[in-house]
Write an enzyme that holds these catalytic residues in place. Structure first.
Site, short mmCIF file in Angstrom:
data_model
loop_
_atom_site.label_atom_id
_atom_site.label_comp_id
_atom_site.label_asym_id
_atom_site.label_seq_id
_atom_site.Cartn_x
_atom_site.Cartn_y
_atom_site.Cartn_z
N LYS A 152 21.95 -30.17 2.67
CA LYS A 152 22.17 -30.32 4.10
C LYS A 152 23.54 -29.78 4.48
O LYS A 152 23.69 -29.10 5.50
CB LYS A 152 22.04 -31.80 4.49
CG LYS A 152 21.55 -32.06 5.88
CD LYS A 152 20.23 -31.36 6.17
CE LYS A 152 19.14 -31.64 5.15
NZ LYS A 152 18.02 -30.72 5.21
N ASN A 182 3.41 -12.24 12.72
CA ASN A 182 4.11 -13.04 11.72
C ASN A 182 3.45 -12.78 10.38
O ASN A 182 2.22 -12.70 10.29
CB ASN A 182 4.00 -14.53 12.03
CG ASN A 182 4.77 -14.93 13.27
OD1 ASN A 182 5.51 -14.14 13.84
ND2 ASN A 182 4.60 -16.17 13.70
N GLY A 183 4.24 -12.73 9.32
CA GLY A 183 3.68 -12.53 7.99
C GLY A 183 4.12 -11.21 7.38
O GLY A 183 5.06 -10.56 7.85
N ARG A 227 13.14 -21.83 15.24
CA ARG A 227 12.50 -21.44 13.99
C ARG A 227 13.32 -20.43 13.20
O ARG A 227 13.02 -20.15 12.05
CB ARG A 227 11.11 -20.87 14.29
CG ARG A 227 10.22 -21.86 15.00
CD ARG A 227 9.00 -21.18 15.57
NE ARG A 227 8.00 -20.89 14.56
CZ ARG A 227 7.09 -21.75 14.14
NH1 ARG A 227 7.06 -22.97 14.63
NH2 ARG A 227 6.20 -21.40 13.23
N GLU A 287 23.57 -25.92 4.22
CA GLU A 287 22.71 -25.30 5.23
C GLU A 287 23.41 -25.13 6.56
O GLU A 287 23.29 -24.08 7.20
CB GLU A 287 21.45 -26.17 5.45
CG GLU A 287 20.35 -25.99 4.46
CD GLU A 287 19.16 -26.87 4.79
OE1 GLU A 287 18.02 -26.37 4.67
OE2 GLU A 287 19.35 -28.03 5.19
N TRP A 317 12.05 -12.73 12.58
CA TRP A 317 12.93 -12.98 11.44
C TRP A 317 12.71 -11.83 10.48
O TRP A 317 11.62 -11.66 9.94
CB TRP A 317 12.59 -14.32 10.80
CG TRP A 317 13.52 -14.76 9.72
CD1 TRP A 317 14.88 -14.61 9.68
CD2 TRP A 317 13.17 -15.45 8.51
NE1 TRP A 317 15.39 -15.18 8.54
CE2 TRP A 317 14.36 -15.69 7.80
CE3 TRP A 317 11.97 -15.89 7.98
CZ2 TRP A 317 14.38 -16.34 6.58
CZ3 TRP A 317 11.98 -16.54 6.76
CH2 TRP A 317 13.17 -16.77 6.07
#
Length: 599
Positions: free
Chosen positions: A476, A103-104, A28, A479, A77
């Site tokens: 793509k 998270n958030g 993730r 990335e 993250w």
């Protein structure tokens, strides 16, 4: 997006279960990781900046000390504060009674932090999350029972959150969510909390998806979900249909390559039971009969490129349609009184897309969730849902989910705007999985990638339905390779971007069919050739574009709306092999997360 795992009832295997769950979630995107185990007298925390291996190394000398049987883990993250050991989750109160993963984004964290600091609570990180354990500690200091203390803390939070909380001496994980996904896993003598099912899938396939505003207490042999007022909420228990082995690499070097090669199967799943070639009909059993006067498609990133493609297909069938960046649509919503609003999100949890769909619903629009994730937030909140059925996707860069989105959008267009005879289009969709397999078996993308892996930049051009695939091809490549790439509508090349074309900027041009659009794109290819840029043509061989190309990537001849899906496979392979030749971390590109659940 950060990852959460919590478990109860695993006994001596608790730590191993947490670390393994984090490993299942490390696709993730994250920059630090940590775990907390709760015992009778306190909470022990180990956390490290960097990848999960750094945490595992730190744990190697701590295992005898970590004997708690209730635990939570997190991959972070960074949003508030740099990726440091201090900023990594879990966060605790000063006395080590409470540990929290989150998270958030807590929007009112600064005012809460100031209030707590004035009351004598000290902070050691820069994060918004650290206010939560201190809020719980303050409630405990005031005499509240542990569950009541966690509830009191949650009631003071504004913003988005998925929370996992453990309190010393309590054999339970407390969980709460708002605008960030959280799911319970119900096992035999052990239960789990996670941000996504893969974290615990090898232990159980029975899950409960929490709704916004809900609170859960999860113990080894019981679980209960309540609303914000503490009233019990009945929840359906869902069975996850995919196998844990579906999230393994199956012998491929990277998840991305595996998932590119899984596309034939994913597309068959998306088409199964939905097309009747003999009758020339599409049947979406789970979908109502709709005849919209216009359609708005809302999405971000790769899903936005799918939305642009969907808008083209719908428009070609006589339905006015427009794709919007969800983050722009939510802040300045165009009129939606008579529009069918389709949220396109592979996870169904994309924060910007959720906000945009909610804004549309407030204005009275009928909404559709086009997603891969059953019981995701968007699927639950929209009036209707159309699942793309691609199966789990681990690589951060979307591949099979994008292809499945394009198929689902074709089905949607055929369903809401049937033509006089759709047999040709339906036959092309039926043949698509086999055609994709043909591309996979015969592609020369690896050879092309080797020749141009040291290019200065990469350009992708296409017309009509090939334009969004050009955008996706460029996305793509950038990335996963970290190289500069851009996608253009082919006709735009001469209106500025041509100034960037040199002998070190290969141009990938898609030319299919033999109509006016194909001929005009060949004209654009000639412009590129005249400026000494290498040309890679993706073509079905029905024109003379090969005469002007340095390399040709072939695709089978098919319906105009289906050809872009085949061209896309070639672009995916080129991107993969360029990144592989450059030694990039393909499955986990820097700074990116699989599901973006903050705005």
């Amino acid at each position: 997006m950060c990852g959460i795992i919590g478990c109860t009832g695993r006994g001596e295997a608790t730590l191993e279960t947490l670390v393994d769950g984090l490993r299942k979630l490390d696709y993730r995107g994250y920059d630090s990781a940590g775990v907390a185990l709760s015992g009778a007298t306190g909470v022990d925390v180990v956390k490290k900046a960097g990848k999960l291996d750094a945490l595992v190394e730190a744990l190697s000398g701590e295992r005898e000390r970590l004997d708690g049987t209730v635990g939570i883990g997190h991959t972070r993250w960074s949003t508030h504060g740099a990726p440091t050991d201090a900023n990594a989750h879990p966060h605790t109160d000063a006395d080590g009674r409470v540990a929290v993963v989150h998270n958030g984004i807590i929007e009112n964290y600064q005012s809460l932090r100031d209030e707590l600091a004035d009351a004598g609570y000290s902070f050691v990180s820069e994060t918004d999350t650290e206010v939560v354990p201190h809020l719980v500690a303050r409630a405990l200091d005031g005499g509240a029972e542990p569950e009541a203390a966690v509830r009191e803390a949650v009631s003071q939070l504004e913003g988005s959150y998925a929370l996992g909380v453990v309190v010393a001496g309590v054999d339970a994980v407390f969980a709460a969510r708002r605008d960030s996904p959280l799911v319970l896993g119900l096992g035999d003598g052990a239960n789990y909390v996670a941000s996504d099912v893969p974290a615990f899938r090898e232990h159980t396939d029975h899950v409960v998806y929490l709704e916004d505003g809900e609170f859960a207490r999860v113990e080894a042999d019981s679980w209960v979900v309540t609303d914000a007022d503490g009233d019990p909420v009945d929840h359906e228990v869902h069975v996850v249909e995919w196998d844990p082995e579906d999230t393994g690499k199956s012998g491929y070097e990277h998840f991305m390559l595996k998932e590119i090669h899984e596309q034939p199967r994913a597309l068959r799943q998306g088409l199964q039971g939905r097309v009747d070639e003999m009758r020339g009909e599409v049947t979406l059993e789970e979908f109502p009969s709709l005849s919209p006067s216009r359609v708005h498609l809302l999405a971000c990133g790769t899903s936005y490129h799918a939305a642009v493609y969907g808008a083209h297909v719908l428009h070609s069938r006589g339905v006015p349609a427009q794709a919007f960046y969800a983050h722009e649509y939510a802040s300045a919503t165009p009129p939606t009184d008579d529009a069918l609003v389709v949220g396109v999100s592979q996870s169904g949890e994309t924060a910007d897309t959720l906000s945009a769909v909610r804004a549309a619903r407030r204005r009275g629009a009928e909404t559709v969730a086009l997603t891969n994730t059953v019981e995701s937030t968007m699927a639950r909140e929209c009036d209707h849902r159309l699942y793309i059925r691609s199966g789990p996707e681990i690589g951060v860069a979307a591949t099979k989910t994008f292809a499945s989105q394009l198929v689902a959008l074709n089905l949607l267009a055929l369903d809401v705007a049937p033509g006089g005879d759709d047999r040709e289009a339906i036959a092309a969709l039926r043949d698509l999985p086999g055609d994709v397999q043909t591309v996979l078996d015969s592609s020369r993308a690896a050879e092309v990638a080797r020749e141009y892996a040291d290019a200065d930049a990469y350009f992708f051009i296409g017309r009509g339905p090939h334009y969004p695939v050009a955008l996706e091809g460029a996305l793509k490549l950038k990335e996963i390779s970290y190289e500069h790439a851009e996608g253009f509508a082919a006709g735009e090349l001469k209106h500025g971007p041509l100034a960037l074309v040199t002998e070190r900027t290969p141009v990938f041009a898609t030319v299919t069919g033999e109509d006016q659009s194909a001929r005009k794109t060949i004209g654009n290819v000639k412009e590129v050739e005249a400026r000494d840029a290498p040309v890679v043509a993706v073509t079905d061989g029905r024109t003379e574009v090969e005469r002007y190309a340095d390399h040709v990537l072939e695709i089978p001849e098919t319906h105009p709306h289906v050809a872009p899906l085949l061209a896309n496979v070639q672009f995916q392979l080129v991107s993969y092999y360029v990144a592989n030749d450059l030694g990039r971390p393909i499955d986990k590109p820097r700074h990116l997360a699989k599901s973006v659940t903050v705005e």
